[in-house]
Design an enzyme around this catalytic site. Structure first.
Site, PDB file in Angstrom:
ATOM      1  N   GLN A   1      40.359  18.259 -12.235  1.00  0.00           N
ATOM      2  CA  GLN A   1      39.400  19.285 -11.836  1.00  0.00           C
ATOM      3  C   GLN A   1      37.967  18.899 -12.176  1.00  0.00           C
ATOM      4  OE1 GLN A   1      40.630  23.524 -12.218  1.00  0.00           O
ATOM      5  NE2 GLN A   1      42.216  22.700 -13.537  1.00  0.00           N
TER       6      GLN A   1
ATOM      7  N   LYS B   1      45.283  26.704 -20.220  1.00  0.00           N
ATOM      8  CA  LYS B   1      44.301  26.089 -21.112  1.00  0.00           C
ATOM      9  C   LYS B   1      43.330  27.124 -21.672  1.00  0.00           C
ATOM     10  CE  LYS B   1      42.739  23.213 -18.060  1.00  0.00           C
ATOM     11  NZ  LYS B   1      43.667  23.621 -16.988  1.00  0.00           N
ATOM     12  N   THR B   2      42.760  27.911 -20.793  1.00  0.00           N
ATOM     13  CA  THR B   2      41.790  28.898 -21.232  1.00  0.00           C
ATOM     14  C   THR B   2      42.475  29.948 -22.093  1.00  0.00           C
ATOM     15  OG1 THR B   2      40.494  28.507 -19.242  1.00  0.00           O
ATOM     16  CG2 THR B   2      40.034  30.536 -20.448  1.00  0.00           C
TER      17      THR B   2
ATOM     18  N   ARG C   1      43.437  28.186  -7.250  1.00  0.00           N
ATOM     19  CA  ARG C   1      42.905  29.502  -7.644  1.00  0.00           C
ATOM     20  C   ARG C   1      43.860  30.627  -7.265  1.00  0.00           C
ATOM     21  NH1 ARG C   1      41.000  28.097 -11.451  1.00  0.00           N
ATOM     22  NH2 ARG C   1      41.836  26.086 -10.851  1.00  0.00           N
TER      23      ARG C   1
ATOM     24  N   ASP D   1      35.765  24.645 -23.376  1.00  0.00           N
ATOM     25  CA  ASP D   1      36.626  24.771 -22.191  1.00  0.00           C
ATOM     26  C   ASP D   1      36.062  23.868 -21.085  1.00  0.00           C
ATOM     27  OD1 ASP D   1      38.668  25.623 -20.578  1.00  0.00           O
ATOM     28  OD2 ASP D   1      37.982  27.693 -20.365  1.00  0.00           O
ATOM     29  N   GLU D   2      36.880  23.502 -20.134  1.00  0.00           N
ATOM     30  CA  GLU D   2      36.453  22.682 -18.989  1.00  0.00           C
ATOM     31  C   GLU D   2      35.734  21.420 -19.459  1.00  0.00           C
ATOM     32  OE1 GLU D   2      37.194  23.703 -15.914  1.00  0.00           O
ATOM     33  OE2 GLU D   2      37.267  25.882 -15.926  1.00  0.00           O
TER      34      GLU D   2
END
Ligand code: ATP
Ligand code: MG
Length: 790
Positions: A259, A37-38, A641, A221-222
């Site tokens: 998330q 995504k990022t 992560r 983002d996020e």
């Protein structure tokens, strides 16, 4: 491929490619962890720029942490030969700061407004409560602070908050008085940065139109962690309906509902559904291939999150193969856990893994202390993110207070912090008189000094003269020189020289000079700073300029084009900086952080520690299902992560908040697929057998009887030779409680068991007892009643 973009887009899969190259329409990318995504968002920025669809000044991109913003700028400059500095890429707070610096007058702020960090904010609230003559027991400052922040995050000013009951009514009064005080002092807290920006955009039509026309593309983002105000903020910068004749605005949001971990701070995962509806998103793009982690890690994450009921539903797959098993182990204590972890991390490092690729994650900040002390004692470099930040240390805050007063003498928080530090004969009584005088004249403390008579008044006047003198003397000096002068003239350095533990504090003050220095070189301030190229569409607003990185560096005044002094910019930076200055910059260090601050990041090796009921999942979450689901999402974030190797650990006892806690392993462990795990300690036997016993020796708390850790190495592998305690000490232990190792005892709840270990003394005395069917337990001897059977 479009010309010139081949290399940029070559490494994308078809879904990613489609997302990157979407037209200027509202888009939502919904995808799991590590699916790119990022990367898609960053590549899209690069693609938009390199194909000339947008100029650097026409882009607005929001990320959640300073670390993420920096990361994005780094990735971007690797992709494109452009100056990324000065682009509107940053955190919500950083971007708001930039916006308000440019429009301070319209926003009703003094030009040199300062930002209150959470510590400052608390003390400001305390002052208000005191000035109103209210009781801190009834109006607990922390709760009042939450109330104010919560109201602001809901977009509510005091007049908008519903006064449900007398208590709330009073809280609203405090909120009102707090606002007045901040305004008087020229300071804003974090939530205020957001709310002020939002309100100014909402209420000022020409400004709103200007920015809506200017930002052709807005990227977030996020997105799953945006709160209500942030979503409204987005809507004033990029509304679903663009203003007439402005052409479509591209709004590009990426997120992962699995998330969403900030509900406790007001994040609304529902913003994703609202966005899809309100912006008429035609097609939600999903990415399902994970590029970050190996199969076993991913299987664990998938299996875990499948236990949540409220999901938008998606799965992750990888083509990387299963990789290593997820290692999992049990430890007798947090101390032993830390020792084990430290050795494992060292072994990894010796085998060639950079320390910065090893992350130690924990659920609560308080857990870092035991890890830190183990690392510190072993001399292993580490860096803590989001802990007690460099800029929050007392001595650093004192120095910053002087610097802030040079910029703005009406900053009462800073004034009170240092008016009598180091001591200059200004007592509590004098300060009370000064505060009363200020209240009557509704002036700053600095302005009210004349109203205080006598010796106290003279001393206050001398303090004002000190500040004024420093301001005069440091005009035109470099940041480094200014700080040097302030440290000397304020008496801070002299003061810490006489203090017993002052050496470390002086080091921190020197580090402040270094921080300023690196700020100057990194951010382009200083003698080489180039005049700002002014964006022609907006007088004063900067386009992609060589000055300033991320959004820490504010735009110049929208009317005059004046930019902040390096000192003011540095103070802003200090208030916004999230702890990146902990370890020396550039040093390879282990990465310590809470799971929350690990969001969006990735590491080759990840340790998740403290997997115990009450800790992770956190005890505050256990009462309701939503809370538990949020904890599970947090665990999902933690697991995902890891790129190559994942370690999970839990311990039977733990010191937290000054108490020893006896723990049961986290339910999350049971939710992981057995086939993906490799137990480092025997799985069901609990404690006392084999491996775990090896670590007993490492468990000493210096409680008088604890033996020194016996640690040796065989062929580079860590081993824990467990030297028996010296006989004398063992005797002492037995004598104290009348218990001995090997003895059979009876416990009311667990029945008969055999004592395996005795540790500590006095109120800290504890025994480890193997209860057979119930497994091994650690018991505090001051509480547990153990009756000898034989
Ligand atoms: P998170 O949800 O944790 O924020 P994310 O979806 O933002 O994750 P990224 O950080 O963008 O994921 O990507 C994860 C990793 O996968 C990065 O190292 C990224 O460079 C890599 N990656 C993403 N897409 C590809 C691809 N098409 N080819 C190779 N590597 C990729
Ligand atoms: Mg990401």
């Amino acid at each position: 491929d479009l010309p010139g973009t081949g290399t940029l887009l070559r490494n994308l899969n078809p879904e990613q490619y489609a997302a990157v190259t979407l037209g200027p329409e509202p888009s939502l990318i919904l995808a799991g962890a590590g699916s790119g995504k990022t990367r898609v968002l960053t590549t899209r920025i690069a693609w938009l720029l390199s194909t000339g669809q947008v100029s650097p000044g026409g882009l607005l991109a929001v990320t959640f942490t300073n670390k993420a913003a920096k990361e994005m700028l780094t990735r971007l400059s690797a992709m494109l030969p452009i100056a990324v500095r000065g682009m509107w890429i940053g955190t919500f707070h950083g971007l708001c700061n930039r916006f308000l610096r440019a429009h301070w007058k319209l926003a009703g702020l003094p030009q040199s407004f300062q930002i209150l960090d959470s510590g400052d904010q608390l003390s400001a609230v305390k002052r208000v409560i005191k000035a109103m003559g209210l009781d801190e027991q009834r109006f607990v400052p922390k709760q009042v602070t939450w109330f104010i922040a919560g109201s602001k995050e809901d977009g509510q000013r005091p007049k908008d908050v519903e006064a449900r009951d007398p208590q709330t009514r009073k809280m609203i009064e405090i909120y009102e008085a707090y606002e007045a005080q901040c305004q008087r002092e020229g300071v804003v807290d974090f939530a205020e940065l957001m709310l002020r920006t939002y309100e100014l955009m909402r209420d000022n039509a020409s400004l709103r139109e200007h920015y809506q026309r200017r930002f052709r593309h807005v990227l977030v983002d996020e997105f799953q962690d945006t709160n209500r105000l942030q979503y409204r903020w987005l809507k004033v910068f990029a509304p679903p309906q663009a203003p007439d004749g402005a052409g479509p605005q591209g709004v590009f949001a990426v997120g992962d509902d699995d998330q969403s971990i900030y509900a406790f701070r007001g994040a609304q995962v529902g913003n994703m559904a609202d966005f899809e509806r309100e912006y008429h998103v035609r097609q939600v793009i999903k990415l399902e291939r994970n590029y970050r982690s190996f199969g076993n890690i991913l299987d664990s994450a998938n299996a875990l999150i499948a236990h949540n009921a409220h999901r938008l539903g998606k799965n992750l797959r990888t083509e990387a193969g299963p990789g290593e098993l997820v290692r999992i182990g049990e430890h007798p204590s947090d101390y032993a856990e830390a020792q084990w972890l430290l050795d494992e991390a060292q072994a990894l490092h010796r085998s060639g893994v950079a320390r910065s690729e090893i992350a130690l994650l924990y659920r609560s900040n308080a857990q870092s202390r035991v890890l830190e002390s183990a690392l510190f004692n072993a001399g292993i470099p580490y860096r803590v993110y989001g802990g007690l930040r460099f800029f929050e240390r007392a001595e650093v805050k004192h120095a910053l207070a002087y610097l802030r007063l040079i910029e703005n003498p009406h900053d009462d928080t800073s004034y009170l912090r240092v008016v009598n530090f180091p001591a200059r004969g200004i007592g509590a009584r004098t300060i009370e008189l000064l505060q009363d005088a200020a209240k009557v004249g509704t002036q700053s403390l600095y302005q009210s000094v004349g109203a205080v008579a006598g010796k106290g008044g003279n001393n206050l006047a001398a303090f004002n003269a000190l500040i004024d003198g420093l301001r005069e003397r440091t005009r035109g000096l470099t940041l480094r020189e200014i700080i040097g002068q302030v440290l000397a003239a304020s008496g801070l350095v002299d003061f810490y020289r006489t203090e017993k533990e002052g050496a470390e504090r002086i080091e921190n003050l020197e580090e402040l000079v270094n921080a300023a220095e690196s700020f100057v070189t990194q951010e382009g301030f200083g003698k080489d700073a180039v005049a700002l190229p002014v964006d022609e569409t907006s007088p004063g607003a900067i386009a992609g300029s060589p000055v300033g990185a991320a959004a820490d560096i504010p735009a110049p005044d929208a009317e005059t084009g004046e930019i902040q002094s390096p000192l003011a910019a540095f103070l802003t930076h200090a208030a916004l900086e999230a702890g990146d200055n902990q370890a020396q910059a550039g040093q390879d260090a282990l990465q310590l952080m809470t799971v929350h601050s690990a969001k969006g990041l990735e590491f080759d090796c990840v340790f998740i520690t403290g997997l115990e009921e009450g800790l992770f999942p956190h005890e505050n979450s256990l009462s309701d299902g939503d809370g538990l689901e949020e904890e599970r999402r947090l665990m999902y974030v933690a697991i995902t992560r890891a790129r190559q190797r994942l370690y999970l650990s839990f311990s039977q006892t733990r010191m937290l908040h000054g108490q020893t806690r006896y723990n049961v392993k986290s339910r999350f462990i049971q939710e992981l697929p057995e086939g993906a795990l490799k137990w480092l300690t025997p799985k069901h036997q609990g404690f006392g057998s084999g491996y775990a016993r090896e670590y007993q020796s490492a468990w000493s708390r210096g409680s008088g009887l604890g033996s020194v850790v016996g640690m040796g190495r065989v062929e580079g592998r860590p081993t824990y030779a467990a030297p028996p305690p010296p006989p004398m000490l063992q005797k002492a232990r037995e004598a104290e409680h009348g218990l001995r190792i090997g003895q059979t005892v009876f416990h009311n709840k667990f029945g008969e068991g055999v004592i395996v270990t005795l540790e500590g003394s006095g109120s800290d005395a504890r025994a480890q007892v193997n209860f057979g069917r119930h497994g091994a337990k650690w018991l505090a001897l001051g509480i547990a009643k153990l009756t000898p059977v034989d």
